[in-house]
Design an enzyme around this catalytic site. Structure first.
Site, PDB file in Angstrom:
ATOM      1  N   PHE A   1      34.264  97.645  51.043  1.00 40.13           N
ATOM      2  CA  PHE A   1      34.182  97.605  52.512  1.00 40.13           C
ATOM      3  C   PHE A   1      35.017  96.408  52.998  1.00 40.13           C
ATOM      4  O   PHE A   1      34.547  95.530  53.698  1.00 40.13           O
ATOM      5  CB  PHE A   1      32.730  97.494  52.999  1.00 40.13           C
ATOM      6  CG  PHE A   1      31.827  98.595  52.503  1.00 40.13           C
ATOM      7  CD1 PHE A   1      31.709  99.780  53.215  1.00 40.13           C
ATOM      8  CD2 PHE A   1      31.110  98.460  51.330  1.00 40.13           C
ATOM      9  CE1 PHE A   1      30.881 100.807  52.757  1.00 40.13           C
ATOM     10  CE2 PHE A   1      30.285  99.473  50.866  1.00 40.13           C
ATOM     11  CZ  PHE A   1      30.163 100.659  51.584  1.00 40.13           C
TER      12      PHE A   1
ATOM     13  N   CYS B   1      24.949  92.626  57.832  1.00 39.30           N
ATOM     14  CA  CYS B   1      24.521  92.401  59.220  1.00 39.30           C
ATOM     15  C   CYS B   1      23.187  93.099  59.473  1.00 39.30           C
ATOM     16  O   CYS B   1      22.790  93.264  60.622  1.00 39.30           O
ATOM     17  CB  CYS B   1      25.598  92.907  60.194  1.00 39.30           C
ATOM     18  SG  CYS B   1      25.963  94.643  59.975  1.00 39.30           S
TER      19      CYS B   1
ATOM     20  N   GLN C   1      35.034  89.749  62.081  1.00 42.68           N
ATOM     21  CA  GLN C   1      33.803  88.989  62.295  1.00 42.68           C
ATOM     22  C   GLN C   1      33.821  88.442  63.726  1.00 42.68           C
ATOM     23  O   GLN C   1      34.886  88.148  64.259  1.00 42.68           O
ATOM     24  CB  GLN C   1      33.674  87.871  61.269  1.00 42.68           C
ATOM     25  CG  GLN C   1      33.666  88.349  59.818  1.00 42.68           C
ATOM     26  CD  GLN C   1      32.431  89.175  59.456  1.00 42.68           C
ATOM     27  OE1 GLN C   1      31.412  89.147  60.149  1.00 42.68           O
ATOM     28  NE2 GLN C   1      32.518  89.937  58.380  1.00 42.68           N
TER      29      GLN C   1
ATOM     30  N   CYS D   1      21.087  89.005  82.766  1.00 47.20           N
ATOM     31  CA  CYS D   1      22.002  89.567  81.768  1.00 47.20           C
ATOM     32  C   CYS D   1      21.230  90.045  80.540  1.00 47.20           C
ATOM     33  O   CYS D   1      20.328  89.368  80.060  1.00 47.20           O
ATOM     34  CB  CYS D   1      23.012  88.501  81.361  1.00 47.20           C
ATOM     35  SG  CYS D   1      24.168  89.068  80.114  1.00 47.20           S
TER      36      CYS D   1
ATOM     37  N   ASP E   1      30.438  94.195  51.662  1.00 49.49           N
ATOM     38  CA  ASP E   1      30.110  93.861  53.052  1.00 49.49           C
ATOM     39  C   ASP E   1      30.045  95.156  53.868  1.00 49.49           C
ATOM     40  O   ASP E   1      30.945  95.457  54.649  1.00 49.49           O
ATOM     41  CB  ASP E   1      31.203  92.918  53.608  1.00 49.49           C
ATOM     42  CG  ASP E   1      30.955  92.537  55.061  1.00 49.49           C
ATOM     43  OD1 ASP E   1      29.837  92.752  55.570  1.00 49.49           O
ATOM     44  OD2 ASP E   1      31.897  92.021  55.689  1.00 49.49           O
TER      45      ASP E   1
ATOM     46  N   GLU F   1      38.169 100.441  51.136  1.00 46.82           N
ATOM     47  CA  GLU F   1      37.727 100.510  52.533  1.00 46.82           C
ATOM     48  C   GLU F   1      37.938 101.954  53.008  1.00 46.82           C
ATOM     49  O   GLU F   1      38.848 102.643  52.532  1.00 46.82           O
ATOM     50  CB  GLU F   1      38.576  99.478  53.326  1.00 46.82           C
ATOM     51  CG  GLU F   1      38.811  99.699  54.782  1.00 46.82           C
ATOM     52  CD  GLU F   1      37.552  99.557  55.617  1.00 46.82           C
ATOM     53  OE1 GLU F   1      36.764  98.630  55.409  1.00 46.82           O
ATOM     54  OE2 GLU F   1      37.369 100.435  56.500  1.00 46.82           O
TER      55      GLU F   1
HETATM   56  C1  LIG Z   1      30.929  94.920  58.254  1.00 48.24           C
HETATM   57  S1  LIG Z   1      32.573  95.539  58.157  1.00 48.24           S
HETATM   58  C2  LIG Z   1      33.252  94.419  56.996  1.00 48.24           C
HETATM   59  C3  LIG Z   1      34.743  94.354  56.926  1.00 48.24           C
HETATM   60  C4  LIG Z   1      35.332  93.152  56.202  1.00 48.24           C
HETATM   61  N1  LIG Z   1      34.634  92.858  54.966  1.00 48.24           N
HETATM   62  C5  LIG Z   1      35.342  91.941  57.103  1.00 48.24           C
HETATM   63  O1  LIG Z   1      34.538  91.017  56.896  1.00 48.24           O
HETATM   64  O2  LIG Z   1      36.159  91.870  58.021  1.00 48.24           O
HETATM   65  C6  LIG Z   1      32.299  97.018  57.277  1.00 48.24           C
HETATM   66  C7  LIG Z   1      33.541  97.784  56.894  1.00 48.24           C
HETATM   67  O3  LIG Z   1      33.128  98.986  56.238  1.00 48.24           O
HETATM   68  C8  LIG Z   1      34.009 100.035  56.583  1.00 48.24           C
HETATM   69  N2  LIG Z   1      33.265 101.284  56.338  1.00 48.24           N
HETATM   70  C9  LIG Z   1      32.320 101.869  57.104  1.00 48.24           C
HETATM   71  N3  LIG Z   1      31.852 102.981  56.506  1.00 48.24           N
HETATM   72  C10 LIG Z   1      32.508 103.103  55.327  1.00 48.24           C
HETATM   73  C11 LIG Z   1      32.465 104.041  54.263  1.00 48.24           C
HETATM   74  N4  LIG Z   1      31.615 105.075  54.297  1.00 48.24           N
HETATM   75  N5  LIG Z   1      33.280 103.861  53.204  1.00 48.24           N
HETATM   76  C12 LIG Z   1      34.115 102.813  53.154  1.00 48.24           C
HETATM   77  N6  LIG Z   1      34.221 101.880  54.141  1.00 48.24           N
HETATM   78  C13 LIG Z   1      33.433 102.031  55.209  1.00 48.24           C
HETATM   79  C14 LIG Z   1      34.354  99.755  58.030  1.00 48.24           C
HETATM   80  O4  LIG Z   1      35.588 100.357  58.376  1.00 48.24           O
HETATM   81  C15 LIG Z   1      34.419  98.236  58.062  1.00 48.24           C
HETATM   82  O5  LIG Z   1      35.719  97.784  57.825  1.00 48.24           O
END
Ligand SMILES: C[S@@+](CC[C@H](N)C(=O)[O-])C[C@H]1O[C@@H](n2cnc3c(N)ncnc32)[C@H](O)[C@@H]1O
Length: 402
Positions: free
Chosen positions: A266, A360, A239, A62, A334, A286
């Protein structure tokens, strides 16, 4: 005969050359054929004392995991080391808090591949560096509800998949049952819609989406986040494990302290907005308007939470500017793997006293951390959060103050 010097960012051993040797450990002496800088089938002449027998029966084939052959402490130290190195490359260092390691069998979302066979279907993860699919009925990381659903995914693939193409099956365990999003399949027409809808009902799925279109929803696949029940859009970010979500929520809550006005950048569906709304007024920003609608709907039905406002905005192109950030006492950020350079530049020029950062990707985190530090912030601490056990992915939370 070569000696492994260290692990690279994908978890492969690296010997001088460089030669990449998967599934080896530092100081191991290995031999084998080297093709284009890779030794894919090494014979290990001198094993490391840190080497263990991989606990998962699928590990040999895998490609889902890369680091089951090493003691757990080695993997944790290595993941923290990846963060330390990324910071050092930007001239930074930090105190490390006790890491969080998610339990086995806690992964609540996963993407499987499915291919129809002459008889039945094959569903699992891709084998290492290959398009062969490995079934994973005894996978150690998946939540038991995901493992139990594998026969259903096989049935779906056998009925609706194709022999020449691979279905991508994104399965999430919600608090109301399974939420499945399929892509790479046949084009939808009325007949397929009807058949899929009927199948989803019989299979007992909470929701089925095909190429982004929700085909069936027997009940909203909600997630309890603090006091709210949130039904994310199909395929929306969450997550990977519930224990890691909780560890990140605790880290973020600690990092923002008792701020009464907080901006969550975000914000997704409110993983951090909702628990913080128990004590602070929140502004969630977001890019995905559907995620914010889900957050808003959950907040409106919950009781005991402070006000949450939201704003759909592309934070890469239109970051919140220092003047807009002025009213907040703390920020949560985030971003996706690319990091948040533009937003970080604006934060660095702001007066916000506390920032909770979640990432991440240690490389983009460290790049953005340098911008904050140049703007006068101190990196107080970092916590490694291992929600991708046995994989080289590294997640972290951190606190900045000024
Ligand atoms: C790592 S996730 C974190 C989401 C949330 N904080 C959580 O822990 O569930 C990153 C987030 O950034 C949003 N995202 C990606 N590119 C973006 C952008 N250019 N502007 C605003 N949000 C964005 C994605 O839709 C996603 O929800």
């Amino acid at each position: 005969m070569i000696t492994i010097l260290r692990l690279g960012h994908h978890g492969d051993g690296i010997a001088e050359g460089p030669v990449f040797v998967p599934r080896t450990l530092p100081d191991e002496v290995v031999t084998g054929e080297i093709v284009q800088g890779r030794m894919d089938a090494p014979r290990i002449l001198t094993p490391s004392p840190l080497r263990i027998k991989a606990p998962c029966p699928h590990y040999r084939n895998c490609g889902g995991c890369a680091l089951q052959h090493a003691q757990a402490k080695f993997v944790t130290d290595w993941k923290e080391g990846v963060i330390r190195q990324a910071l050092a490359a930007q001239g930074l260092s930090a105190e490390f808090r006790t890491p969080h390691i998610s339990d086995l069998h806690s992964r609540r979302r996963a993407s499987f591949s499915g291919r129809r066979l002459k008889r039945g279907a094959l569903v699992g993860f891709h084998a290492r560096a290959s398009d062969v699919i490995t079934p994973v009925p005894d996978c150690l990381i998946l939540h038991p509800d995901l493992t139990a659903a594998l026969p259903l995914l096989e049935e779906l693939t056998a009925r609706f998949g194709a022999r020449k193409t691979t279905l991508s099956l994104s399965l999430t365990r919600s608090d109301a049952g399974l939420d499945l999003a399929v892509s790479g399949g046949k084009l939808l027409d009325d007949a397929l819609r009807a058949e899929l809808g009927q199948w989803a009902g019989q299979a007992g799925l909470a929701r089925l989406a095909w190429e982004g279109e929700v085909i069936a929803q027997t009940q909203p696949p909600f997630h309890q986040i603090a006091r709210a029940q949130i039904t994310p859009p199909s395929g929306g970010f969450l997550q990977a494990t519930k224990p890691a979500e909780q560890a990140l929520q605790i880290a973020v809550s600690t990092a923002v302290g008792n701020a009464a006005q907080i901006v969550d950048l975000f914000a997704g569906c409110g993983t951090f907005t909702l628990p913080l709304a128990e004590r602070a007024e929140m502004h969630a920003v977001e890019g995905d308007a559907d995620m914010l609608r889900a957050l808003d709907a959950g907040w409106r039905q919950a009781t005991g939470l402070k006000r949450i406002t939201h704003e759909a905005r592309d934070l890469f192109r239109r970051p919140l500017l220092p003047a807009e950030l002025k009213r907040f006492e703390a920020a949560v950020i985030d971003p996706p793997r690319a990091g948040a350079e533009a937003q970080t530049v604006a934060l660095a020029a702001s007066t916000i006293p506390r920032i909770a950062a979640v990432s991440c990707n240690p490389a983009t985190f460290a790049r953005d951390a340098k911008i904050l530090v140049a703007g006068g912030y101190r990196l107080e601490w970092v916590q490694m959060v291992d929600q991708f056990r046995f994989s080289p992915h590294v997640e972290l939370a951190a606190q900045f103050t000024r």
